[in-house]
Design a protein around this motif. Structure first.
Motif, PDB file in Angstrom:
ATOM      1  N   GLY A 199       0.824  -1.210   0.000  1.00  0.00           N
ATOM      2  CA  GLY A 199       0.000   0.000   0.000  1.00  0.00           C
ATOM      3  C   GLY A 199       0.856   1.258   0.000  1.00  0.00           C
ATOM      4  N   GLU A 200       2.160   1.103  -0.326  1.00  0.00           N
ATOM      5  CA  GLU A 200       3.061   2.263  -0.349  1.00  0.00           C
ATOM      6  C   GLU A 200       3.297   2.707  -1.787  1.00  0.00           C
ATOM      7  OE1 GLU A 200       5.529   0.619   3.537  1.00  0.00           O
ATOM      8  OE2 GLU A 200       6.312   0.373   1.503  1.00  0.00           O
ATOM      9  N   ALA A 201       3.489   4.005  -1.959  1.00  0.00           N
ATOM     10  CA  ALA A 201       3.755   4.541  -3.296  1.00  0.00           C
ATOM     11  C   ALA A 201       5.094   3.990  -3.789  1.00  0.00           C
ATOM     12  CB  ALA A 201       3.814   6.071  -3.235  1.00  0.00           C
ATOM     13  N   LEU A 242      15.085  -1.650  -2.231  1.00  0.00           N
ATOM     14  CA  LEU A 242      15.473  -0.279  -1.892  1.00  0.00           C
ATOM     15  C   LEU A 242      14.672   0.185  -0.683  1.00  0.00           C
ATOM     16  CD1 LEU A 242      17.681   1.311  -3.172  1.00  0.00           C
ATOM     17  CD2 LEU A 242      15.993   2.631  -4.419  1.00  0.00           C
ATOM     18  N   ASP A 243      15.274  -0.019   0.476  1.00  0.00           N
ATOM     19  CA  ASP A 243      14.599   0.331   1.721  1.00  0.00           C
ATOM     20  C   ASP A 243      14.746   1.812   2.015  1.00  0.00           C
ATOM     21  OD1 ASP A 243      15.162   0.733   4.906  1.00  0.00           O
ATOM     22  OD2 ASP A 243      13.436  -0.532   4.445  1.00  0.00           O
ATOM     23  N   GLY A 244      13.653   2.424   2.465  1.00  0.00           N
ATOM     24  CA  GLY A 244      13.698   3.849   2.772  1.00  0.00           C
ATOM     25  C   GLY A 244      13.605   4.714   1.524  1.00  0.00           C
ATOM     26  N   SER A 245      13.072   4.105   0.446  1.00  0.00           N
ATOM     27  CA  SER A 245      13.117   4.785  -0.859  1.00  0.00           C
ATOM     28  C   SER A 245      12.385   6.115  -0.868  1.00  0.00           C
ATOM     29  CB  SER A 245      12.547   3.858  -1.937  1.00  0.00           C
ATOM     30  OG  SER A 245      11.255   3.435  -1.557  1.00  0.00           O
ATOM     31  N   SER A 286      15.145   5.938   7.742  1.00  0.00           N
ATOM     32  CA  SER A 286      15.618   4.994   6.732  1.00  0.00           C
ATOM     33  C   SER A 286      16.263   3.860   7.514  1.00  0.00           C
ATOM     34  CB  SER A 286      16.612   5.704   5.823  1.00  0.00           C
ATOM     35  OG  SER A 286      16.923   4.903   4.703  1.00  0.00           O
ATOM     36  N   LEU A 287      15.578   2.685   7.548  1.00  0.00           N
ATOM     37  CA  LEU A 287      15.956   1.611   8.474  1.00  0.00           C
ATOM     38  C   LEU A 287      17.424   1.229   8.384  1.00  0.00           C
ATOM     39  CD1 LEU A 287      15.256  -0.724  10.456  1.00  0.00           C
ATOM     40  CD2 LEU A 287      14.505  -2.039   8.460  1.00  0.00           C
ATOM     41  N   VAL A 288      17.924   1.003   7.172  1.00  0.00           N
ATOM     42  CA  VAL A 288      19.315   0.543   7.032  1.00  0.00           C
ATOM     43  C   VAL A 288      20.273   1.580   7.609  1.00  0.00           C
ATOM     44  CG1 VAL A 288      21.127  -0.036   5.374  1.00  0.00           C
ATOM     45  CG2 VAL A 288      18.837  -0.947   5.057  1.00  0.00           C
ATOM     46  N   ILE A 346      19.704   1.438  20.099  1.00  0.00           N
ATOM     47  CA  ILE A 346      18.524   0.587  19.882  1.00  0.00           C
ATOM     48  C   ILE A 346      17.588   1.273  18.891  1.00  0.00           C
ATOM     49  CG2 ILE A 346      17.304   1.585  21.890  1.00  0.00           C
ATOM     50  CD1 ILE A 346      16.003  -1.203  22.287  1.00  0.00           C
ATOM     51  N   PHE A 347      17.024   0.466  17.981  1.00  0.00           N
ATOM     52  CA  PHE A 347      16.019   0.951  17.023  1.00  0.00           C
ATOM     53  C   PHE A 347      14.703   0.295  17.389  1.00  0.00           C
ATOM     54  CE2 PHE A 347      13.358   0.298  13.345  1.00  0.00           C
ATOM     55  CZ  PHE A 347      13.397   1.513  12.670  1.00  0.00           C
ATOM     56  N   LEU A 348      13.621   1.115  17.400  1.00  0.00           N
ATOM     57  CA  LEU A 348      12.321   0.581  17.788  1.00  0.00           C
ATOM     58  C   LEU A 348      11.283   0.917  16.706  1.00  0.00           C
ATOM     59  CD1 LEU A 348      13.638   2.423  20.394  1.00  0.00           C
ATOM     60  CD2 LEU A 348      11.887   1.122  21.604  1.00  0.00           C
ATOM     61  N   TYR A 349      10.542  -0.077  16.243  1.00  0.00           N
ATOM     62  CA  TYR A 349       9.343   0.174  15.441  1.00  0.00           C
ATOM     63  C   TYR A 349       8.227  -0.667  16.054  1.00  0.00           C
ATOM     64  CZ  TYR A 349       6.878   2.467  11.788  1.00  0.00           C
ATOM     65  OH  TYR A 349       6.036   3.322  11.109  1.00  0.00           O
ATOM     66  N   PRO A 350       7.495  -0.047  17.030  1.00  0.00           N
ATOM     67  CA  PRO A 350       6.536  -0.814  17.836  1.00  0.00           C
ATOM     68  C   PRO A 350       5.271  -1.240  17.112  1.00  0.00           C
ATOM     69  CG  PRO A 350       7.240   1.208  18.950  1.00  0.00           C
ATOM     70  CD  PRO A 350       7.655   1.333  17.488  1.00  0.00           C
ATOM     71  N   GLY A 390       2.817  -3.186  13.517  1.00  0.00           N
ATOM     72  CA  GLY A 390       3.868  -2.258  13.124  1.00  0.00           C
ATOM     73  C   GLY A 390       3.949  -2.152  11.615  1.00  0.00           C
ATOM     74  N   LYS A 391       5.057  -1.667  11.107  1.00  0.00           N
ATOM     75  CA  LYS A 391       5.196  -1.401   9.667  1.00  0.00           C
ATOM     76  C   LYS A 391       6.187  -2.343   8.992  1.00  0.00           C
ATOM     77  CE  LYS A 391       6.616   2.354   6.536  1.00  0.00           C
ATOM     78  NZ  LYS A 391       7.075   3.764   6.462  1.00  0.00           N
ATOM     79  N   LEU A 392       7.223  -2.746   9.704  1.00  0.00           N
ATOM     80  CA  LEU A 392       8.350  -3.414   9.056  1.00  0.00           C
ATOM     81  C   LEU A 392       8.071  -4.880   8.778  1.00  0.00           C
ATOM     82  CD1 LEU A 392      11.196  -1.620  10.992  1.00  0.00           C
ATOM     83  CD2 LEU A 392      10.177  -1.027   8.792  1.00  0.00           C
ATOM     84  N   ARG A 393       8.613  -5.379   7.662  1.00  0.00           N
ATOM     85  CA  ARG A 393       8.319  -6.724   7.166  1.00  0.00           C
ATOM     86  C   ARG A 393       9.272  -7.753   7.757  1.00  0.00           C
ATOM     87  NH1 ARG A 393       6.149  -2.351   4.186  1.00  0.00           N
ATOM     88  NH2 ARG A 393       8.311  -1.690   4.399  1.00  0.00           N
TER      89      ARG A 393
HETATM   90  O1  FBP Z   1       8.038   6.970   8.385  1.00  0.00           O
HETATM   91  P1  FBP Z   1       8.033   5.927   9.447  1.00  0.00           P
HETATM   92  O2  FBP Z   1       6.653   5.426   9.797  1.00  0.00           O
HETATM   93  O3  FBP Z   1       8.798   6.326  10.656  1.00  0.00           O
HETATM   94  O4  FBP Z   1       8.755   4.652   8.820  1.00  0.00           O
HETATM   95  C1  FBP Z   1      10.118   4.694   8.497  1.00  0.00           C
HETATM   96  C2  FBP Z   1      10.517   3.288   8.184  1.00  0.00           C
HETATM   97  O5  FBP Z   1       9.866   2.875   6.982  1.00  0.00           O
HETATM   98  C3  FBP Z   1      10.817   2.492   6.003  1.00  0.00           C
HETATM   99  O6  FBP Z   1      11.044   3.555   5.141  1.00  0.00           O
HETATM  100  C4  FBP Z   1      10.196   1.315   5.274  1.00  0.00           C
HETATM  101  O7  FBP Z   1      10.906   0.972   4.312  1.00  0.00           O
HETATM  102  P2  FBP Z   1      10.464   0.755   2.759  1.00  0.00           P
HETATM  103  O8  FBP Z   1      10.974   1.930   2.024  1.00  0.00           O
HETATM  104  O9  FBP Z   1      11.166  -0.481   2.438  1.00  0.00           O
HETATM  105  O10 FBP Z   1       8.981   0.619   2.694  1.00  0.00           O
HETATM  106  C5  FBP Z   1      12.090   2.165   6.788  1.00  0.00           C
HETATM  107  O11 FBP Z   1      13.244   2.346   6.060  1.00  0.00           O
HETATM  108  C6  FBP Z   1      12.014   3.172   7.942  1.00  0.00           C
HETATM  109  O12 FBP Z   1      12.669   2.726   9.097  1.00  0.00           O
END
Ligand code: FBP
Length: 336
Positions: free
Chosen positions: A62-64, A117-120, A247-249, A261-265, A273-276
């Motif tokens: 569901g992401e652009a 491409l994570d964080g695109s 940007s997760l990476v 520590i990184f948190l995505y609750p 949450g959001k991450l796969r």
């Molecule tokens: O904008 P939010 O909700 O904080 O989410 C940021 C997270 O989403 C992401 O952009 C998701 O990655 P994708 O670009 O792979 O969808 C992560 O890199 C980042 O940690």
């Protein structure tokens, strides 16, 4: 292993430790590097060509979908299909997994899961982005069509995993289960060279990374942990520093090198949450554990989770072991 050696020499030297090594995994890792170099070049010129911006289509998340998401996805697909070691690929950008044709009659034994491409969404503002990859032995018989079960394996079964960060420099960081090493792309020779041998994450750090804009959606234990991070206590260098790139990476890479520590609750963006789990959770959890850190969904080790769906999400807490433990205690105390 001397710093500056090429990743090719590094792989050959490492292979010597495994007399039964066939070179298949090395060939696979080389095909990942090839695609990464092309993508790195494209990202560096992103503002000049017609390659930034969205395609106008949303992906299964569901992401652009960004134009560079598709470009990167195609580049990895081409390179992995051509190397002959991979029987199928599952990508965050594709609804379903794709099966690859055998190459020169070779019987491929690996499957690859990838976030090309994570964080695109950060590309057109010049922020670091990354690629995440996860490699498994197939579970279906060699020579038969690849199946969904080949991709739905728990993370602890990974043979190798890693990421590429496209930032101030382009780096490849990966592990085959014998520690974590980082290689920087030297554009003058077009080769990844060893720059960070045997990476280990500090047991205790002073950085926390979370999108505090979602604070009111966080579980109580997470709110308590953020209070703990922000409290003044000089005996253990609190308050910690808040750093969040989005940007997760890039967030993970910084925290692995400096401690944090990184948190995505859960509850933010979606119930889980959001991450796969397959494309983001498992590869980074494999890397952080090899570097001496931890990754959980708050209650369970990420690498022990049994995937049910290709695109399932998971709450994600990763980083320095003592910090992940402290958060876990507070989640148990306030949310169970
Ligand atoms: O904008 P939010 O909700 O904080 O989410 C940021 C997270 O989403 C992401 O952009 C998701 O990655 P994708 O670009 O792979 O969808 C992560 O890199 C980042 O940690």
């Amino acid at each position: 292993m001397q710093t500056g050696m090429s990743v090719y020499d590094f792989i050959i030297e490492k292979q010597a430790d495994f007399p039964h090594a066939t070179g298949d995994l090395s060939a696979l890792l080389t095909s990942i590097q090839h695609a990464a170099k092309v993508i790195s070049w494209q990202i560096n010129q992103a503002g000049l060509g017609n390659i930034i911006g969205a395609t106008g289509i949303d992906n299964i998340q569901g992401e652009a979908q960004q134009k560079l998401d598709l470009f990167a996805n195609d580049k990895f697909k081409q390179s992995l299909a051509a190397c002959g070691e991979v029987c199928g690929m599952a990508s965050e950008e594709d609804d379903d997994y794709v099966a690859f044709e055998p190459v020169n009659g070779k019987t491929a034994k690996y499957v690859v899961l990838i976030d090309p491409l994570d964080g695109s969404s950060n590309i057109d503002v010049g922020v670091s982005v990354g690629t995440l990859f996860s490699i498994y032995h197939r579970v279906s018989p060699i020579g038969t069509p690849v199946t969904k079960a080949d991709f739905l394996q728990p993370g602890r079964h990974q043979v190798a995993a890693g990421y590429i960060i496209y930032g101030s420099s382009t780096m490849l960081v990966y592990s085959t289960g014998q520690g974590v090493n980082g290689f920087t792309l030297d554009p003058s020779i077009g080769c990844f060279c060893l720059s960070y041998p045997n990476i280990s994450i500090p047991q205790q750090g002073h950085i926390y990374s979370v999108n505090e804009g979602n604070y009111f959606k966080f579980p109580a234990g997470v709110k308590q942990y953020l209070k703990f991070c922000q409290a003044i206590d000089e005996t253990d260098n609190r308050p910690y520093t808040s750093r969040y790139i989005g940007s997760l990476v890039a967030d993970f890479h910084r925290n692995m090198l400096k401690g944090g520590i990184f948190l995505y609750p859960s509850g933010t963006n979606a119930p889980n949450g959001k991450l796969r789990l397959l494309y983001e959770g498992n590869p980074l959890a494999f890397i952080v554990e090899q570097a001496g850190g931890k990754a959980t969904n708050g209650y369970q080790r990420i690498l022990d989770l049994s995937p049910m769906e290709l695109h399932q999400r998971t709450p994600f807490y990763i980083g320095s072991a003592h910090m992940v433990d402290k958060l876990g205690q507070l989640l148990v105390a306030f949310d169970s």
